[in-house]
Design a protein around this motif. Structure first.
Motif, PDB file in Angstrom:
ATOM      1  N   ALA A 206      21.158  40.373  63.212  1.00  0.00           N
ATOM      2  CA  ALA A 206      20.373  41.824  62.671  1.00  0.00           C
ATOM      3  C   ALA A 206      22.255  42.544  63.680  1.00  0.00           C
ATOM      4  O   ALA A 206      23.270  43.295  62.273  1.00  0.00           O
ATOM      5  CB  ALA A 206      20.191  42.426  62.341  1.00  0.00           C
ATOM      6  N   SER A 207      22.658  43.142  64.710  1.00  0.00           N
ATOM      7  CA  SER A 207      24.027  43.170  64.486  1.00  0.00           C
ATOM      8  C   SER A 207      25.474  43.057  65.117  1.00  0.00           C
ATOM      9  O   SER A 207      25.943  42.804  64.279  1.00  0.00           O
ATOM     10  CB  SER A 207      23.702  43.529  66.564  1.00  0.00           C
ATOM     11  N   VAL A 208      24.965  41.637  65.213  1.00  0.00           N
ATOM     12  CA  VAL A 208      26.063  40.197  65.208  1.00  0.00           C
ATOM     13  C   VAL A 208      26.873  40.529  63.259  1.00  0.00           C
ATOM     14  O   VAL A 208      27.933  40.232  62.661  1.00  0.00           O
ATOM     15  CB  VAL A 208      25.980  39.034  65.474  1.00  0.00           C
ATOM     16  N   LYS A 209      25.253  40.228  62.513  1.00  0.00           N
ATOM     17  CA  LYS A 209      25.546  40.733  61.166  1.00  0.00           C
ATOM     18  C   LYS A 209      26.501  41.974  60.359  1.00  0.00           C
ATOM     19  O   LYS A 209      27.442  41.798  59.683  1.00  0.00           O
ATOM     20  CB  LYS A 209      24.159  40.146  60.044  1.00  0.00           C
ATOM     21  N   PHE A 210      26.031  42.689  61.196  1.00  0.00           N
ATOM     22  CA  PHE A 210      26.625  44.116  60.675  1.00  0.00           C
ATOM     23  C   PHE A 210      28.285  44.313  62.029  1.00  0.00           C
ATOM     24  O   PHE A 210      28.850  44.746  60.574  1.00  0.00           O
ATOM     25  CB  PHE A 210      25.721  45.392  61.878  1.00  0.00           C
ATOM     26  N   ARG A 211      28.465  43.743  63.004  1.00  0.00           N
ATOM     27  CA  ARG A 211      29.870  44.019  62.967  1.00  0.00           C
ATOM     28  C   ARG A 211      30.955  43.422  62.019  1.00  0.00           C
ATOM     29  O   ARG A 211      31.904  43.284  62.268  1.00  0.00           O
ATOM     30  CB  ARG A 211      29.451  43.329  64.221  1.00  0.00           C
ATOM     31  N   ALA A 212      30.449  42.002  61.991  1.00  0.00           N
ATOM     32  CA  ALA A 212      31.012  40.694  60.955  1.00  0.00           C
ATOM     33  C   ALA A 212      30.790  41.781  59.642  1.00  0.00           C
ATOM     34  O   ALA A 212      32.987  41.358  59.224  1.00  0.00           O
ATOM     35  CB  ALA A 212      29.700  39.729  61.000  1.00  0.00           C
ATOM     36  N   MET A 213      29.873  42.031  59.256  1.00  0.00           N
ATOM     37  CA  MET A 213      30.376  42.861  57.733  1.00  0.00           C
ATOM     38  C   MET A 213      31.205  43.928  58.168  1.00  0.00           C
ATOM     39  O   MET A 213      32.224  44.650  56.864  1.00  0.00           O
ATOM     40  CB  MET A 213      29.162  43.145  57.478  1.00  0.00           C
ATOM     41  N   MET A 214      30.952  44.518  59.479  1.00  0.00           N
ATOM     42  CA  MET A 214      32.194  46.284  59.174  1.00  0.00           C
ATOM     43  C   MET A 214      33.683  45.364  59.851  1.00  0.00           C
ATOM     44  O   MET A 214      35.053  45.959  59.361  1.00  0.00           O
ATOM     45  CB  MET A 214      31.966  46.656  60.543  1.00  0.00           C
ATOM     46  N   ARG A 215      33.618  44.278  59.839  1.00  0.00           N
ATOM     47  CA  ARG A 215      35.510  43.008  60.341  1.00  0.00           C
ATOM     48  C   ARG A 215      35.755  43.152  58.856  1.00  0.00           C
ATOM     49  O   ARG A 215      37.131  42.885  58.830  1.00  0.00           O
ATOM     50  CB  ARG A 215      35.038  42.282  61.451  1.00  0.00           C
ATOM     51  N   ILE A 216      34.985  42.550  57.683  1.00  0.00           N
ATOM     52  CA  ILE A 216      35.505  42.636  57.273  1.00  0.00           C
ATOM     53  C   ILE A 216      35.161  43.305  55.679  1.00  0.00           C
ATOM     54  O   ILE A 216      35.218  43.557  54.732  1.00  0.00           O
ATOM     55  CB  ILE A 216      35.152  41.416  56.140  1.00  0.00           C
ATOM     56  N   SER A 217      34.935  44.442  56.256  1.00  0.00           N
ATOM     57  CA  SER A 217      34.466  45.799  55.392  1.00  0.00           C
ATOM     58  C   SER A 217      36.476  46.230  54.642  1.00  0.00           C
ATOM     59  O   SER A 217      36.142  46.896  53.158  1.00  0.00           O
ATOM     60  CB  SER A 217      34.331  47.222  56.361  1.00  0.00           C
ATOM     61  N   ASP A 218      37.150  46.107  54.765  1.00  0.00           N
ATOM     62  CA  ASP A 218      38.018  45.685  53.485  1.00  0.00           C
ATOM     63  C   ASP A 218      38.520  45.107  52.475  1.00  0.00           C
ATOM     64  O   ASP A 218      39.494  45.080  52.225  1.00  0.00           O
ATOM     65  CB  ASP A 218      39.370  46.159  54.686  1.00  0.00           C
ATOM     66  N   THR A 219      37.926  43.941  52.756  1.00  0.00           N
ATOM     67  CA  THR A 219      37.827  42.912  52.156  1.00  0.00           C
ATOM     68  C   THR A 219      37.412  42.434  50.768  1.00  0.00           C
ATOM     69  O   THR A 219      36.537  43.228  50.834  1.00  0.00           O
ATOM     70  CB  THR A 219      37.848  41.228  52.732  1.00  0.00           C
ATOM     71  N   PRO A 220      37.225  41.643  49.747  1.00  0.00           N
ATOM     72  CA  PRO A 220      36.190  41.634  48.413  1.00  0.00           C
ATOM     73  C   PRO A 220      35.271  41.112  48.872  1.00  0.00           C
ATOM     74  O   PRO A 220      34.403  41.082  48.906  1.00  0.00           O
ATOM     75  CB  PRO A 220      37.595  40.742  47.557  1.00  0.00           C
ATOM     76  N   GLN A 221      34.828  40.874  50.334  1.00  0.00           N
ATOM     77  CA  GLN A 221      33.615  40.291  50.529  1.00  0.00           C
ATOM     78  C   GLN A 221      32.304  41.194  50.987  1.00  0.00           C
ATOM     79  O   GLN A 221      31.782  40.995  50.928  1.00  0.00           O
ATOM     80  CB  GLN A 221      33.532  39.322  51.505  1.00  0.00           C
ATOM     81  N   PHE A 222      33.350  42.041  50.827  1.00  0.00           N
ATOM     82  CA  PHE A 222      32.492  43.336  51.416  1.00  0.00           C
ATOM     83  C   PHE A 222      31.232  43.575  50.586  1.00  0.00           C
ATOM     84  O   PHE A 222      31.332  44.158  49.806  1.00  0.00           O
ATOM     85  CB  PHE A 222      33.182  44.720  51.805  1.00  0.00           C
ATOM     86  N   ASN A 223      30.043  44.334  50.721  1.00  0.00           N
ATOM     87  CA  ASN A 223      28.847  44.725  50.459  1.00  0.00           C
ATOM     88  C   ASN A 223      28.145  45.880  50.989  1.00  0.00           C
ATOM     89  O   ASN A 223      27.272  45.791  52.141  1.00  0.00           O
ATOM     90  CB  ASN A 223      27.705  43.619  49.599  1.00  0.00           C
TER      91      ASN A 223
END
Length: 471
Positions: A206-223
């Motif tokens: 869960a934490s690796v996923k959270f970190r990955a999502m924050m890394r792309i938080s400025d991109t269109p992929q972000f949810n």
């Protein structure tokens, strides 16, 4: 995924020996209790864990390049990488190890675990695979994912965009989270990070996923909704007791902290603290500096600016600048994959930007406290001012000290703090590097697919930005 692997080969050999023997009572007479005939499905886990942390913490790959580029460390001698001439062999090895010793092994382990219906080991395999693919995408940008490791079936894999790579990373982690449901078993002696604790692996997924999502938080992929769901799950690493790390126990490679090789070789003087980090920590009264660095004879701390063709003549010879702290070079020093300090600070960022609920200031101090604890200091002994995102990004930069390439990842994403260009840099490099260049092996063996990746991403240069760094 390969149909055959090393473990399968061993099983085949054992079977062949059994079938070709016809001696009466052979099994009873010749079975050794020290040589098991059954192979654990997670036999490869410790190998891939060690390969992963040793490579992303290699002192030539990271200590001379990524750590120096974010100006945590510097080089008073032999400082080509500090001037943006990284060792190409070390970059090649990062690529090779991630694909052959982590991803390939993880896929093999998943197949073995699937055959035995061991959901826990399947989940662990997917977490390790996701970590390796994210590392490659963060370091290089576009990389082979879907056609990677197909052996003779696809000898020259096509490259996927970094966005596609991240999509696969998130998918792997989602699947891992579902598999880590408490069923199955992970051998404690094979698991160097968590000793077979399934609940902690679920937190890491869960934490690796959270970190990955924050890394792309400025991109269109972000949810943002997925971030809040992860928070609500209660499965994030927010307590140092759940940190993911390997605690090495010997002085012999590869079972020692990778940076201990500096000590063994008597090379401590070849590395020193970066001026930017030392000055920032002195100015903020940060007690972690006494752990991060060794003081000079007068008790003060002094870092070196990045670069210089001849640091000695510029006043930065060994002995005039603070060396890396003894605690970080010890043979048994912990080598981190992901810490509660990192996740709490990302939670602070997410809360400050309205992605999740909760107190940004509270998460911020929790991140500082977690970092203090893993550095042997008391929680609450340092209370930097919370001033919003700037302060969060600064502390992400500080707290990821000597944690592989994570400080470089976080700095590239935030551009905080503002770093000056190295003195006497490689010609044509007019900014702090933002990626590794592709390995020479790909240029010679997979040139057509590499050319397509370069056409999509931009020049194969140190200063070309990866996808999430462009926004």
């Amino acid at each position: 995924m390969k149909k055959y692997n090393k473990t399968s080969l061993l099983l085949t050999l054992f079977l062949a020996l059994g079938l070709t023997s016809c001696d009466k009572d052979f099994d009873e007479i010749n079975t050794s209790p020290n040589n098991p005939t059954e192979i654990s499905v997670d036999l490869e886990l410790g190998y891939m864990q060690r390969a992963f942390v040793n490579r992303i913490n290699d002192y030539f790959l990271t200590g001379e390049a990524a750590d120096a580029w974010v100006q945590h460390l510097s080089k008073p001698v032999y400082n080509d990488a500090d001037r943006y001439f990284p060792r190409l062999g070390s970059i090649d090895n990062l690529w090779i190890v991630m694909y052959t010793q982590v991803i390939n092994e993880a896929q093999d382990m998943y197949a073995l675990a699937e055959a035995e219906d061991n959901r826990a080991v399947q989940g662990v395999a997917l977490v390790m695979e996701a970590l390796a693919f994210q590392t490659l995408a963060d370091a290089f940008g576009d990389v082979p994912v879907f056609e990677a490791n197909q052996g003779g079936a696809i000898p020259f894999p096509a490259y996927n965009t970094q966005a596609e790579a991240y999509g696969e990373v998130l998918s792997l982690l989602t699947r891992a989270n579902a598999l880590l449901d408490g069923t199955g078993e992970i051998s404690a002696k094979q698991d160097l990070m968590y000793g077979g604790n399934i609940s902690k692996w679920k937190k890491l997924a869960a934490s690796v996923k959270f970190r990955a999502m924050m890394r792309i938080s400025d991109t269109p992929q972000f949810n943002a909704g997925e971030l809040q769901a992860l928070v609500n799950s209660g499965n994030l690493i927010t307590n140092p007791a759940d940190d993911a790390f390997i605690a090495f126990q010997t002085e012999n490679a590869p079972n020692a902290n990778p940076y201990y090789g500096i000590v063994q070789g008597g090379r401590q003087g070849e590395w020193c603290m970066g001026e930017a980090l030392v000055d920032f920590m002195v100015n903020t009264g940060d007690p972690r500096l006494a752990v991060y660095a060794n003081p000079l004879d007068d008790g003060t701390y002094r870092g070196k600016p990045a670069g210089y063709i001849n640091p000695g003549s510029a006043g930065y010879a060994p002995g005039t600048v603070s060396e890396v702290g003894d605690a970080y070079l010890a043979a048994d020093a912990r080598v981190y994959v992901l810490s509660a300090a990192h996740i709490n600070l990302l939670l602070a960022e997410a809360a400050s930007k309205g992605y999740i609920g909760g107190s940004a200031a509270g998460y911020f101090q929790a991140g500082i406290d977690a970092s203090l604890i893993i550095n042997g200091l008391a929680a609450g002994s340092f209370n930097p001012a919370f001033t919003g995102y700037q302060s969060i990004a600064e502390q992400l930069w500080v707290s990821t000290y000597m944690q592989g390439i994570e400080s470089w990842n976080e700095w590239r994403r935030s551009d905080v703090p503002s770093l000056t260009l190295a003195v006497d840099p490689q010609a044509g490099v007019n900014a702090v590097p933002t990626r590794y260049t592709y390995p020479n092996s790909e240029k010679s063996l997979n040139s057509a697919n590499l050319a397509a990746a370069v056409a999509n991403q931009g020049p194969d240069a140190l200063t070309t930005k990866v996808d999430w760094d462009r926004y």
